[in-house]
Design a protein around this motif. Structure first.
Motif, PDB file in Angstrom:
ATOM      1  N   MET A  51       0.820  -1.217   0.000  1.00 57.15           N
ATOM      2  CA  MET A  51       0.000   0.000   0.000  1.00 57.15           C
ATOM      3  C   MET A  51       0.856   1.271   0.000  1.00 57.15           C
ATOM      4  O   MET A  51       0.358   2.358  -0.196  1.00 57.15           O
ATOM      5  N   SER A  52       2.146   1.133   0.256  1.00 53.72           N
ATOM      6  CA  SER A  52       3.044   2.284   0.221  1.00 53.72           C
ATOM      7  C   SER A  52       3.667   2.469  -1.153  1.00 53.72           C
ATOM      8  O   SER A  52       4.513   3.340  -1.357  1.00 53.72           O
ATOM      9  N   HIS A  53       3.271   1.606  -2.079  1.00 55.10           N
ATOM     10  CA  HIS A  53       3.882   1.640  -3.404  1.00 55.10           C
ATOM     11  C   HIS A  53       3.056   2.523  -4.337  1.00 55.10           C
ATOM     12  O   HIS A  53       1.886   2.235  -4.614  1.00 55.10           O
ATOM     13  N   LEU A  54       3.678   3.573  -4.830  1.00 52.71           N
ATOM     14  CA  LEU A  54       2.961   4.554  -5.651  1.00 52.71           C
ATOM     15  C   LEU A  54       2.362   3.913  -6.907  1.00 52.71           C
ATOM     16  O   LEU A  54       1.236   4.219  -7.314  1.00 52.71           O
ATOM     17  N   GLY A  55       3.109   3.004  -7.522  1.00 51.23           N
ATOM     18  CA  GLY A  55       2.660   2.369  -8.757  1.00 51.23           C
ATOM     19  C   GLY A  55       1.322   1.658  -8.584  1.00 51.23           C
ATOM     20  O   GLY A  55       0.483   1.644  -9.495  1.00 51.23           O
ATOM     21  N   LEU A  56       1.095   1.100  -7.419  1.00 45.47           N
ATOM     22  CA  LEU A  56      -0.181   0.420  -7.158  1.00 45.47           C
ATOM     23  C   LEU A  56      -1.318   1.426  -7.251  1.00 45.47           C
ATOM     24  O   LEU A  56      -2.328   1.190  -7.919  1.00 45.47           O
ATOM     25  N   HIS A  57      -1.164   2.560  -6.624  1.00 49.93           N
ATOM     26  CA  HIS A  57      -2.233   3.555  -6.608  1.00 49.93           C
ATOM     27  C   HIS A  57      -2.481   4.108  -8.021  1.00 49.93           C
ATOM     28  O   HIS A  57      -3.617   4.357  -8.397  1.00 49.93           O
ATOM     29  N   THR A 256       0.971   2.067   7.474  1.00 53.12           N
ATOM     30  CA  THR A 256       1.746   1.409   6.420  1.00 53.12           C
ATOM     31  C   THR A 256       3.168   1.968   6.442  1.00 53.12           C
ATOM     32  O   THR A 256       3.482   2.825   7.271  1.00 53.12           O
ATOM     33  N   VAL A 257       3.998   1.497   5.538  1.00 45.77           N
ATOM     34  CA  VAL A 257       5.387   1.948   5.556  1.00 45.77           C
ATOM     35  C   VAL A 257       5.448   3.466   5.323  1.00 45.77           C
ATOM     36  O   VAL A 257       6.178   4.178   5.989  1.00 45.77           O
TER      37      VAL A 257
END
Ligand code: SF4
Length: 613
Positions: A51-57, A256-257
Motif C-alpha cells: 500500500m506504500s507503493h505509488l505504482g499500485l495507486h 503502512t510503511v
C-alpha cells in the motif's frame, strides 16, 4: 465470493486483520454485470509494504477509470493468515469483491525486488492456480508482470505469461483492451498472446527459445516464430504532464510503511551513478510541472486527510523547479500543519530559511548516501559527491539543530580496497568531529550517527553488469573490518545480510534455468525471503543442489563483453557501447559529468523521443 462468516471467524485469529478486509476509504467497487475484464493487482509482499507503493495507486485508479475494467488488489498473506486460509479452505481472494483470484482474467504482479519471487509462486498456489505457465488452461487467469525486476524477466520465464517492459500505464490498458475485444470475438488465450506481441514493450517468454553453450553461457535466444520481435523495446510515457495521476488514493486503516501523499515530481535521472540500475533504465528525465503538482497535492490532501506530502523521484534535488515547488507547497500547506518530506535532498539546493520552514512543520532525519568511503572509489562509481559537499551540508544541518545523521555505503564495489572500507569509518568520525567543534552551549540535541552498509549487487543495464559480486566470505571479512574499527558510542554500525545479497545477485542476473531452483526453493518452504527472520539460506542452497544449478555461476562470475546476457534482448534505450565505455572509465577512475551539463551519448535520445535530451 468467500463466505463473510468464515472470513470473519478467521480474521479474529490473525495478526493485523485489516490487511485482509478491504473497505478502506476511496476504494472502488463496481457492479460486476457491467465489467468485462477483471484484473487483480498483486503485490508480492504484505499489505503495509504494497500500500506504500505509488505504482499500485496509479494503476489501480487508472484501470478503474475504464468502465468495463475492474481492478482490485491482493497482497501476500502473512504466514498466520496463510495457515488459517489453508485450514478453512479459503483461496486467495481480492480485497474489493472478496472473489477468489481464480475467477479473474488477469493477475498482475509488480516485481519490485528479486526476493519477492517465491511470494509470487506462493500467491499463485494459494489462489489454486497452476504455477507453471504451460500447465495453465484456457480458464485460468493470465499472469502478467511488470516493475523494475522485469528488466531481466528470465528467472520467472516459466511462471509468467506476459511481461510488461517499461512504464506500464499506457501498455497495460492497451493489453486489456485487446483482451476485451478478442474475448468478445471468442478468440482463445494463444490468439491473444500472439496478438499482443505486436505492442511495444510486451514480452511473452514462452514464444522464445534459449540455447546454451557447453560452459553454461547463452548461445542464442531466438523467437519461435519470425513474427515475434527479436528485441523488446521498453515503453515510456512521453509527457508526464499528460499522464494520468490519481486525484484520490486509498487510505489504509492500519499504519503502512509510508502514510503520506506521494507526488511523483519526475522520472529518470541524469547523474549516471555506475552501480544504479534505476538511473539507466528509467531514462530519459521527464518532469511534471509545478502547477500540476501543487494542484495534485491539494486534491490528494483533501481526499485522504494525510498530514505529509512526500516528493518522490530518484533524486529530489535535481528537479529543475524545486525551490519554486517547495515554496508554493509551503505557502499552501504549512499553516495546516502538513509536513513536506524530501527524500534524497541536498541541503545546498536551498537557502537555509526554506530548510528551516520545512523543518518547522516536521523535523525529519538527515540522510546521506556517499556510497563509498574514499573519493577514489566515489569517482569509480561516478557518485558526484565530494567530501567537502558532505562536510558543508552536515555543518549547516548541525547549525540548524539536526543531531541525527544516517550515512549509507556499499561494500564490494568494483576495485574496492581496505583503504576504501576504512574510509567509511573515517568519514563517520569526521562527521562526529564537526558536531563537537560546535561550542557546547550552541549544540542542539544528542549526536547519533548511524552508518549502514549494504552489499553491492551488480545489476543488468548498468556499467557494472559484467562484474563479479564479492563472495559471502569476503563480505563477512569486510563487515568485520568495520565492526572492529567503529568503536564509538555516538556511532552505530548496521550491515545487510550477505547471504540475502548473494541470492539477490543470482536472480538479478539470472536466466530462465533458474525457474527450476525457484520452484524447488518454494516447495521447500521459502517465502518472504526479503524478511530476514523468514529467509532460509540453507533451503535455498539445497534447492540449487537438487536442481543442479550452481548459484556462483550467476553471482560470482565475471562476464566478458562478448557474452550474450540473459537480458540482451531488451532495449532500454541506453546502448551497450555506452555501458562498456562507462565501465572502462570506472576502472580508470574517470568521471562522467551529469548530462544536464552536456550529453555524454548514452543513446536514449536516439531510441526514444521525449524528455530533456
Ligand atoms: S542522451 Fe545524453 S543527455 Fe540524454 S540521458 Fe543520455 S547522456 Fe544524458
Amino acid at each position: 465470493m468467500i463466505s463473510r462468516e468464515v472470513l470473519d471467524k478467521v480474521l479474529m485469529k490473525v495478526e493485523k486483520p485489516a490487511r485482509y478486509i478491504g473497505n478502506e476509504q476511496n476504494i472502488i467497487e463496481k457492479d460486476l454485470d457491467n465489467v468485462k475484464v477483471r484484473f487483480a493487482f498483486a503485490f508480492p509482499d504484505v499489505y503495509e509494504v504494497g500500500m506504500s507503493h505509488l505504482g499500485l495507486h496509479i494503476l489501480y485508479n487508472l484501470l478503474n477509470e475504464e468502465e468495463e475494467i475492474y481492478c482490485e488488489r491482493v497482497f501476500a498473506p502473512w504466514v498466520d493468515m496463510e495457515e488459517q486460509m489453508k485450514k478453512n479452505n479459503i483461496p486467495l481472494y481480492a480485497l474489493e469483491s472478496k472473489d477468489p483470484l481464480k475467477e479473474f482474467d488477469f493477475i498482475g504482479f509488480t516485481l519490485q525486488y528479486e526476493m519477492s519471487y517465491t511470494n509470487v509462486l506462493n500467491m499463485l498456489h494459494l489462489a489454486d492456480i497452476p504455477l507453471l505457465a504451460k500447465e495453465r488452461g484456457e480458464d485460468d487467469p493470465i499472469i502478467i508482470a511488470g516493475g523494475p525486476c522485469s528488466y531481466n524477466p528470465e528467472p520467472l520465464a516459466d511462471f509468467v505469461d506476459v511481461f510488461v517492459i517499461g512504464e506500464g500505464e499506457e501498455l497495460t490498458l492497451e493489453i486489456l483492451n485487446v483482451y476485451k475485444q478478442m474475448k468478445e470475438e471468442g478468440k482463445n488465450k494463444a490468439d491473444f498472446l500472439k496478438e499482443i506481441t505486436k505492442l511495444q514493450g510486451v514480452y511473452v517468454p514462452a514464444f522464445y527459445e534459449v540455447k546454451y553453450n557447453e560452459d553454461g553461457t547463452i548461445k542464442s535466444m531466438e523467437p519461435k516464430d519470425d513474427s515475434y520481435p527479436r528485441k523488446i523495446k521498453k515503453r515510456i510515457i512521453k509527457d508526464l504532464n499528460e499522464t494520468y495521476f490519481p486525484e484520490k488514493v486509498i487510505v489504509p486503516y492500519i499504519e503502512t510503511v509510508h502514510d503520506r501523499v506521494m507526488l511523483e515530481i519526475f522520472r529518470g535521472c541524469t547523474r549516471g551513478c555506475r552501480f544504479c540500475q534505476a538511473g539507466m533504465i528509467y531514462r530519459p528525465v521527464r518532469e511534471r510541472k509545478v502547477e500540476n503538482l501543487v494542484d495534485l497535492a491539494r486534491k490528494l490532501i483533501r481526499a485522504t486527510g494525510h498530514e505529509e506530502i512526500s516528493l518522490s523521484s530518484l533524486s529530489t534535488s535535481d528537479y529543475s523547479q524545486l525551490e519554486e515547488l517547495v515554496i508554493k507547497l509551503l505557502d499552501e500547506f504549512e499553516d495546516k500543519k502538513i509536513g513536506l518530506s524530501l527524500p534524497s535532498l541536498r541541503l545546498d539546493s536551498f537557502s537555509l530559511d526554506i530548510v528551516e520552514r520545512i523543518q518547522k512543520v516536521r523535523k525529519t532525519g538527515l540522510t546521506f548516501a556517499p556510497e563509498a568511503g574514499t573519493q577514489r572509489l566515489r569517482d569509480v562509481i561516478n557518485k558526484g559527491i565530494t567530501e567537502e559537499d558532505l562536510i558543508s551540508s552536515v555543518t549547516d544541518a548541525f547549525g540548524l539543530g539536526w543531531s541525527t545523521v544516517k550515512l549509507y555505503f556499499m561494500l564490494g564495489l568494483p576495485t574496492e580496497t581496505e583503504e576504501d572500507i576504512l574510509g567509511i569509518k573515517e568519514l563517520a568520525y569526521k562527521v562526529k568531529n564537526i558536531f563537537f567543534k560546535i561550542p557546547k552551549n550552541e549544540r542542539k540535541g544528542n549526536l547519533k550517527i548511524t552508518v549502514s552498509t549494504s552489499c553491492f549487487v551488480p545489476k543488468p543495464f548498468t556499467p557494472f553488469q559484467w562484474y563479479p559480486q564479492d563472495s559471502i566470505d569476503t563480505f563477512r571479512e569486510k563487515i568485520n573490518i568495520l565492526k572492529d574499527n567503529i568503536k564509538d558510542r555516538k556511532i552505530t554500525y548496521n550491515h545487510h545480510d550477505p547471504e540475502l545479497s548473494f541470492l539477490e545477485a543470482v536472480f538479478a542476473r539470472g536466466d530462465r534455468r533458474l525457474s527450476k531452483a525457484l520452484l524447488r526453493a518454494w516447495e521447500k518452504g521459502c517465502k518472504f525471503d526479503g524478511w530476514s527472520d523468514m529467509f532460509k539460506y540453507d533451503r535455498w542452497m539445497e534447492a540449487f543442489e537438487e536442481t543442479e544449478i550452481n548459484p556462483d555461476f550467476y553471482a560470482l562470475r565475471e562476464r566478458s563483453y562478448y557474452e550474450i546476457l540473459p537480458w540482451d534482448f531488451i532495449d532500454v534505450g541506453v546502448s551497450k557501447q555506452y555501458l562498456m565505455r562507462e565501465n572502462e572509465k570506472a576502472m580508470n577512475g574517470e568521471l562522467t559529468p551529469d548530462c544536464r551539463q552536456g550529453c555524454t551519448g548514452c543513446g536514449i535520445n536516439k531510441a526514444f523521443t521525449g524528455g530533456v535530451c
